[in-house]
Design an enzyme around this catalytic site. Structure first.
Site, mmCIF file in Angstrom:
data_model
loop_
_atom_site.group_PDB
_atom_site.id
_atom_site.type_symbol
_atom_site.label_atom_id
_atom_site.label_comp_id
_atom_site.label_asym_id
_atom_site.label_seq_id
_atom_site.Cartn_x
_atom_site.Cartn_y
_atom_site.Cartn_z
ATOM 1 N N ALA A 33 17.040 24.031 46.727
ATOM 2 C CA ALA A 33 17.955 25.135 46.403
ATOM 3 C C ALA A 33 17.434 25.906 45.199
ATOM 4 O O ALA A 33 17.656 25.512 44.048
ATOM 5 C CB ALA A 33 19.351 24.584 46.140
ATOM 6 N N GLU A 44 19.141 32.506 44.867
ATOM 7 C CA GLU A 44 20.528 32.831 44.516
ATOM 8 C C GLU A 44 20.852 34.228 45.035
ATOM 9 O O GLU A 44 19.926 35.006 45.332
ATOM 10 C CB GLU A 44 20.684 32.822 42.987
ATOM 11 C CG GLU A 44 20.355 31.469 42.400
ATOM 12 C CD GLU A 44 20.617 31.393 40.902
ATOM 13 O OE1 GLU A 44 20.913 32.439 40.271
ATOM 14 O OE2 GLU A 44 20.531 30.258 40.377
ATOM 15 N N GLY A 84 21.439 36.712 43.416
ATOM 16 C CA GLY A 84 20.776 37.711 42.574
ATOM 17 C C GLY A 84 19.321 37.424 42.268
ATOM 18 O O GLY A 84 18.715 38.133 41.456
ATOM 19 N N GLU A 109 3.608 24.208 50.926
ATOM 20 C CA GLU A 109 4.631 24.971 51.653
ATOM 21 C C GLU A 109 3.978 26.133 52.406
ATOM 22 O O GLU A 109 4.281 26.389 53.569
ATOM 23 C CB GLU A 109 5.708 25.506 50.695
ATOM 24 C CG GLU A 109 6.756 26.337 51.437
ATOM 25 C CD GLU A 109 7.795 26.977 50.532
ATOM 26 O OE1 GLU A 109 7.611 26.976 49.299
ATOM 27 O OE2 GLU A 109 8.792 27.486 51.081
ATOM 28 N N ARG A 128 3.703 37.653 87.486
ATOM 29 C CA ARG A 128 4.457 38.899 87.663
ATOM 30 C C ARG A 128 3.568 39.958 88.325
ATOM 31 O O ARG A 128 2.435 40.190 87.878
ATOM 32 C CB ARG A 128 4.915 39.400 86.284
ATOM 33 C CG ARG A 128 5.584 40.741 86.288
ATOM 34 C CD ARG A 128 6.977 40.654 86.853
ATOM 35 N NE ARG A 128 7.643 41.947 86.817
ATOM 36 C CZ ARG A 128 8.803 42.180 87.420
ATOM 37 N NH1 ARG A 128 9.410 41.220 88.099
ATOM 38 N NH2 ARG A 128 9.354 43.367 87.360
ATOM 39 N N LEU A 165 4.752 42.401 76.965
ATOM 40 C CA LEU A 165 4.112 42.057 78.241
ATOM 41 C C LEU A 165 5.067 41.355 79.211
ATOM 42 O O LEU A 165 4.793 41.265 80.399
ATOM 43 C CB LEU A 165 2.846 41.212 78.006
ATOM 44 C CG LEU A 165 1.553 42.044 77.890
ATOM 45 C CD1 LEU A 165 1.610 43.079 76.787
ATOM 46 C CD2 LEU A 165 0.337 41.143 77.705
ATOM 47 N N GLY A 179 9.316 31.603 51.786
ATOM 48 C CA GLY A 179 8.174 30.907 51.170
ATOM 49 C C GLY A 179 7.296 31.828 50.337
ATOM 50 O O GLY A 179 6.103 31.568 50.159
ATOM 51 N N GLY A 180 7.881 32.907 49.837
ATOM 52 C CA GLY A 180 7.101 33.941 49.132
ATOM 53 C C GLY A 180 6.842 35.061 50.121
ATOM 54 O O GLY A 180 6.170 34.848 51.141
HETATM 55 C C1 LIG Z 1 16.313 31.722 57.040
HETATM 56 C C2 LIG Z 1 16.003 31.593 55.576
HETATM 57 C C3 LIG Z 1 15.773 30.328 55.051
HETATM 58 C C4 LIG Z 1 15.525 30.182 53.676
HETATM 59 N N1 LIG Z 1 15.406 28.911 53.145
HETATM 60 C C5 LIG Z 1 15.401 28.768 51.789
HETATM 61 C C6 LIG Z 1 15.468 27.460 51.188
HETATM 62 O O1 LIG Z 1 15.488 26.432 51.878
HETATM 63 N N2 LIG Z 1 15.519 27.377 49.839
HETATM 64 C C7 LIG Z 1 15.497 28.490 49.026
HETATM 65 O O2 LIG Z 1 15.568 28.346 47.810
HETATM 66 N N3 LIG Z 1 15.392 29.740 49.572
HETATM 67 C C8 LIG Z 1 15.358 29.900 50.920
HETATM 68 N N4 LIG Z 1 15.302 31.160 51.473
HETATM 69 C C9 LIG Z 1 15.220 32.319 50.602
HETATM 70 C C10 LIG Z 1 13.868 33.010 50.623
HETATM 71 O O3 LIG Z 1 12.917 32.217 49.954
HETATM 72 C C11 LIG Z 1 14.072 34.382 49.967
HETATM 73 O O4 LIG Z 1 14.860 35.161 50.849
HETATM 74 C C12 LIG Z 1 12.756 35.089 49.666
HETATM 75 O O5 LIG Z 1 12.079 34.430 48.620
HETATM 76 C C13 LIG Z 1 12.968 36.558 49.257
HETATM 77 O O6 LIG Z 1 13.911 36.667 48.244
HETATM 78 P P1 LIG Z 1 15.123 37.713 48.408
HETATM 79 O O7 LIG Z 1 15.772 37.457 49.716
HETATM 80 O O8 LIG Z 1 15.977 37.608 47.188
HETATM 81 O O9 LIG Z 1 14.449 39.117 48.471
HETATM 82 P P2 LIG Z 1 14.033 40.032 47.211
HETATM 83 O O10 LIG Z 1 13.319 39.192 46.235
HETATM 84 O O11 LIG Z 1 15.239 40.782 46.760
HETATM 85 O O12 LIG Z 1 13.010 41.024 47.889
HETATM 86 C C14 LIG Z 1 13.424 42.189 48.621
HETATM 87 C C15 LIG Z 1 12.161 42.991 48.945
HETATM 88 O O13 LIG Z 1 11.533 43.415 47.738
HETATM 89 C C16 LIG Z 1 10.203 42.974 47.704
HETATM 90 N N5 LIG Z 1 9.802 42.644 46.331
HETATM 91 C C17 LIG Z 1 10.493 41.916 45.418
HETATM 92 N N6 LIG Z 1 9.789 41.820 44.279
HETATM 93 C C18 LIG Z 1 8.631 42.488 44.465
HETATM 94 C C19 LIG Z 1 7.470 42.748 43.667
HETATM 95 N N7 LIG Z 1 7.349 42.266 42.430
HETATM 96 N N8 LIG Z 1 6.487 43.485 44.199
HETATM 97 C C20 LIG Z 1 6.579 43.965 45.460
HETATM 98 N N9 LIG Z 1 7.633 43.746 46.264
HETATM 99 C C21 LIG Z 1 8.643 43.010 45.780
HETATM 100 C C22 LIG Z 1 10.162 41.735 48.589
HETATM 101 O O14 LIG Z 1 8.859 41.464 49.066
HETATM 102 C C23 LIG Z 1 11.111 42.158 49.704
HETATM 103 O O15 LIG Z 1 10.443 42.950 50.621
HETATM 104 C C24 LIG Z 1 15.473 31.331 52.846
HETATM 105 C C25 LIG Z 1 15.663 32.606 53.405
HETATM 106 C C26 LIG Z 1 15.938 32.735 54.740
HETATM 107 C C27 LIG Z 1 16.197 34.121 55.274
#
Ligand SMILES: Cc1cc2nc3c(=O)[nH]c(=O)nc-3n(C[C@H](O)[C@H](O)[C@H](O)COP(=O)(O)OP(=O)(O)OC[C@H]3O[C@@H](n4cnc5c(N)ncnc54)[C@H](O)[C@@H]3O)c2cc1C
Length: 377
Positions: A125, A128, A130, A242, A268, A337, A363-364
C-alpha cells in the site's frame, strides 16, 4: 522468458506451473473474471504447489530459485486466461521484498513466511488519492504514541487490498520528502483500519483492488520495518524485480494474444479464403511476432544481467517500456484481426486488450520510466 537462460530446474518448473494453471485457473477463468475476484483458497493451493515461494530464500520457506524461476511462474499464470488472477496471486512479489529488505528475523518469520506458504495474503500500500507517481508525496501520517503509531490517511488502487491479511504500508513519520517516509506492516482487523468498497475497473477483473482508510489506527511500533525514515529504501527494494515481473507478464499476454490471432486467421474466411491469406494481415502478424520476440529477448537479457549481480535499474525501465509497448500493440492488433468478434466479451483477446491497458500505468508509468532513462548518464 528465453529458455536459453534456463537449466533443468527451470524447464521442470515451467512444465509443472503450466499443469497447475491448466488445472486450477484455466477451467475457472470465465467465472473468476465475470464474478470476480478469484477463489481466495487459490493462494493456499499456489503456496502448497510451491509457486509463491520459487524465488525466495529457503530460510523464509522459499525454494531458493533465481529471477528466471519467478518470471517463469509469472508467465505461466497468464496462460490461465485470467490476468487478474495472475496479478492477484502475485501481489506478494511487491509486498514481501520490503519486509525482507528492512525487517528483523522475527518480522520475516511473522509476516513473510505465512505469505510464502500461501496461508496469508499480502498487499503493498503506497498509492494515495493525492500521490501515485510522486511517491514522496505520501501524506498518510503515523505519529508515535508510546509503543504504537497512530495512523491517519487513505490509500487507493491497492491490488489484493480487499482480502489482504497484511499490508506493507508506506507512511509519513517526518517532514523530509524522502527521508520522512517509513514502512509499517498493518494487519487486517487492527482497530481504526477499514477497507472501502472494491473498486470497479477497466481490466484485471478477477483481482480485487481496494481503497484503505486509517482513522486513529494504532499500529504497534514492533510492526515498523527498519528505522524511521527508511521507507523509501523499502520502496526501492521492489524496483528491479517488480518491473521485470511486469515486463514478463506483458510478454506473456502478447504471446497469448498472438497465438489466439494466428489460429483465428486460419479459421475465419472472407472473400472465399482464410483471412490470414491477405498480405496486409500476414504483415500485421509478422509485426506482432517481431514485437513479442524483441520484448521477450530484451527482458530475458536484462533478467540475466540482474541474475549476475549487475545494476540494471535503467535497463529494466527500458525493458518494461519495451514490453508494455509490445503488449499494447499486439493486443490492439489482435482485436482488429478478430473483427467484430474481437469486441465481444466471449472472446479472449477482448479481455487481454483491456488487461493490457494497465501496464503503461502500474509499477511506474511509461513517462516516469522515461524520466529515469533520460536522466541516466
Ligand atoms: C489496477 C491497479 C492496480 C494497482 N495496484 C497498486 C498496488 O498494489 N499498490 C500501490 O501502491 N499502487 C497500486 N496502483 C497504483 C499505481 O501504481 C499508480 O496508479 C501509478 O503509480 C500512477 O500514479 P497515479 O495514478 O497517481 O497517476 P499520476 O501520478 O497522477 O500520473 C498521472 C499522469 O501524469 C504523468 N506524470 C506524473 N508525474 C510525471 C512526471 N514527473 N513526468 C512526466 N509525467 C508525469 C503520469 O505518467 C500519468 O500519465 C495500482 C493502480 C491500478 C490502476
Amino acid at each position: 522468458m528465453l529458455p536459453q537462460f534456463w537449466d533443468d530446474t527451470h524447464h521442470a518448473l515451467a512444465a509443472e506451473a503450466e499443469r497447475w494453471v491448466a488445472d486450477h485457473i484455466r477451467p475457472h477463468a470465465e467465472r473468476f473474471e465475470e464474478e470476480s475476484p478469484f477463489d481466495v483458497g487459490l493462494y493456499k493451493k499456489a503456496g502448497d504447489a510451491g509457486l509463491i515461494g520459487v524465488a525466495y530464500t529457503e530460510d523464509v520457506g522459499g525454494a531458493g530459485g533465481d529471477i528466471f524461476h519467478a518470471l517463469i511462474v509469472a508467465e505461466a499464470l497468464v496462460r490461465g486466461h485470467s490476468v487478474g488472477t495472475a496479478v492477484g496471486l502475485g501481489s506478494h512479489a511487491i509486498a514481501v521484498p520490503p519486509i525482507l529488505a528492512l525487517g528483523t528475523e522475527e518480522q520475516k518469520a511473522r509476516y513473510a513466511v505465512p505469505v510464502i506458504a500461501g496461508d496469508k495474503i499480502a498487499a503493498l500500500a503506497i498509492t494515495e488519492p493525492g500521490a501515485g507517481s510522486d511517491v514522496a508525496g505520501v501524506r498518510t501520517r503515523a505519529v508515535r504514541d508510546g509503543d504504537h503509531y497512530v495512523v491517519d490517511g487513505s490509500k487507493t488502487f491497492i491490488t489484493s487490498g480487499v482480502r489482504a491479511d497484511i499490508l506493507t504500508t508506506l507512511v509519513r513519520t517526518g517532514e523530509d520528502r524522502h527521508g520522512g517516509l517509513t514502512m509499517l506492516v498493518i494487519e487486517r482487523g487492527t482497530p481504526g483500519f477499514s477497507v472501502g468498497r472494491p473498486l470497479k475497473k477497466m481490466g484485471w477483473w478477477a483481482s480485487d483492488t481496494a481503497e484503505l482508510h486509517f482513522e486513529g489506527c494504532r499500529v504497534p511500533v514492533s510492526n515498523r520495518l527498519g528505522e524511521e525514515g527508511s521507507g523509501f529504501l523499502g520502496v526501492m527494494s521492489n524496483f528491479v524485480h517488480e518491473r521485470l515481473f511486469l515486463a514478463a507478464t506483458c510478454v506473456a499476454i502478447a504471446r497469448l494474444a498472438l497465438e489466439q490471432t494466428e489460429r483465428y486467421v486460419t479459421e475465419r474466411e472472407a472473400f472465399g479464403r482464410p483471412i490470414g491469406k491477405f498480405q496486409v494481415l500476414r504483415h500485421t502478424l509478422a509485426e506482432m511476432r517481431t514485437r513479442e520476440a524483441q520484448a521477450r529477448a530484451f527482458t530475458s537479457v536484462v533478467a540475466e544481467r540482474n541474475r549476475r549481480g549487475e545494476d540494471v535499474t535503467v535497463d529494466v525501465a527500458m525493458a518494461k517500456n519495451a514490453a508494455v509497448d509490445a503488449c499494447s500493440f499486439v493486443t490492439d492488433r489482435a482485436v482488429q484481426l478478430h473483427g467484430g468478434m474481437g469486441y465481444m466479451r466471449e472472446c479472449l483477446v477482448e479481455r487481454l486488450y483491456r488487461d493490457a491497458r494497465l501496464f503503461p500505468i502500474g509499477g511506474g508509468t511509461t513517462e516516469i520510466m522515461r524520466e529515469l532513462i533520460s536522466k541516466w548518464r
